[in-house]
Enzyme design. Sequence first.
Site, mmCIF file in Angstrom:
data_model
loop_
_atom_site.group_PDB
_atom_site.id
_atom_site.type_symbol
_atom_site.label_atom_id
_atom_site.label_comp_id
_atom_site.label_asym_id
_atom_site.label_seq_id
_atom_site.Cartn_x
_atom_site.Cartn_y
_atom_site.Cartn_z
ATOM 1 N N CYS A 143 -4.214 0.499 -2.375
ATOM 2 C CA CYS A 143 -4.021 -0.714 -1.575
ATOM 3 C C CYS A 143 -2.950 -1.615 -2.204
ATOM 4 C CB CYS A 143 -5.316 -1.498 -1.477
ATOM 5 S SG CYS A 143 -6.649 -0.647 -0.627
ATOM 6 N N CYS A 182 -9.988 -5.539 0.821
ATOM 7 C CA CYS A 182 -11.155 -4.666 0.952
ATOM 8 C C CYS A 182 -12.070 -4.878 -0.262
ATOM 9 C CB CYS A 182 -10.721 -3.205 1.065
ATOM 10 S SG CYS A 182 -10.102 -2.490 -0.486
ATOM 11 N N ASN A 240 0.842 -1.188 0.000
ATOM 12 C CA ASN A 240 0.000 0.000 0.000
ATOM 13 C C ASN A 240 0.881 1.242 0.000
ATOM 14 O OD1 ASN A 240 0.607 -0.743 2.766
ATOM 15 N ND2 ASN A 240 -1.033 0.595 3.489
ATOM 16 N N GLU A 252 -3.052 -4.845 -2.811
ATOM 17 C CA GLU A 252 -3.575 -5.793 -3.788
ATOM 18 C C GLU A 252 -3.743 -5.136 -5.154
ATOM 19 O OE1 GLU A 252 -4.600 -5.038 -0.726
ATOM 20 O OE2 GLU A 252 -6.067 -6.502 -0.025
ATOM 21 N N CYS A 303 -10.573 -3.848 -3.676
ATOM 22 C CA CYS A 303 -9.574 -4.810 -4.156
ATOM 23 C C CYS A 303 -10.234 -6.098 -4.633
ATOM 24 C CB CYS A 303 -8.544 -5.096 -3.065
ATOM 25 S SG CYS A 303 -7.484 -3.671 -2.748
ATOM 26 N N GLU A 324 0.256 5.291 0.665
ATOM 27 C CA GLU A 324 -0.691 6.308 1.119
ATOM 28 C C GLU A 324 -0.287 7.696 0.637
ATOM 29 O OE1 GLU A 324 -2.076 3.959 5.141
ATOM 30 O OE2 GLU A 324 -0.893 5.776 5.365
#
Length: 151
Positions: A71, A104, A60, A73, A107, A62
């Site tokens: 993310c 999530c 990930n 994935e 993803c 940010e």
Amino acid sequence: MTPPRARNGRTTAKRRAAPDGAALMAAADRARRRAYAPYSEFPVGAAILLRDGRIVTGCNVENASYGLAVCAERNAVFKAVSEGDRDFVAVAVTAREGRGAPPCGSCRQVLHEFAPDILVYWRDARGRIVRRGLGVLLAMPFDLKMLKGKR
């Protein structure tokens, strides 16, 4: 020549060996260490196994403008696709110093776009590796059939 047969009489040629979840998780752990997560302090790593045996990783990343974060994935999927790879077999996700969480919803949807039958590995609260098919995690995906009014 006929394909070899297993004890149950089925051909073994059609069988796909289950991916090694522990090895895939180890690759995700290495990717997690490269995460950039100063805002959430929730570093995540992902590793996607390709049918040819190669592994593509992502972490990930940010951003101070939270909506611009990506993310692990999706990072791994986009990395693989940008290199011409779309034949995904399995994905492992890890977070929190070896503990994890399943992907999530965003993803899951992105994984479905390229590999609706992919196996998903993550760790439970005790650190044990859990495996589920994406169809269990994303029961009603949005896809091209919906866009064309076929569902």
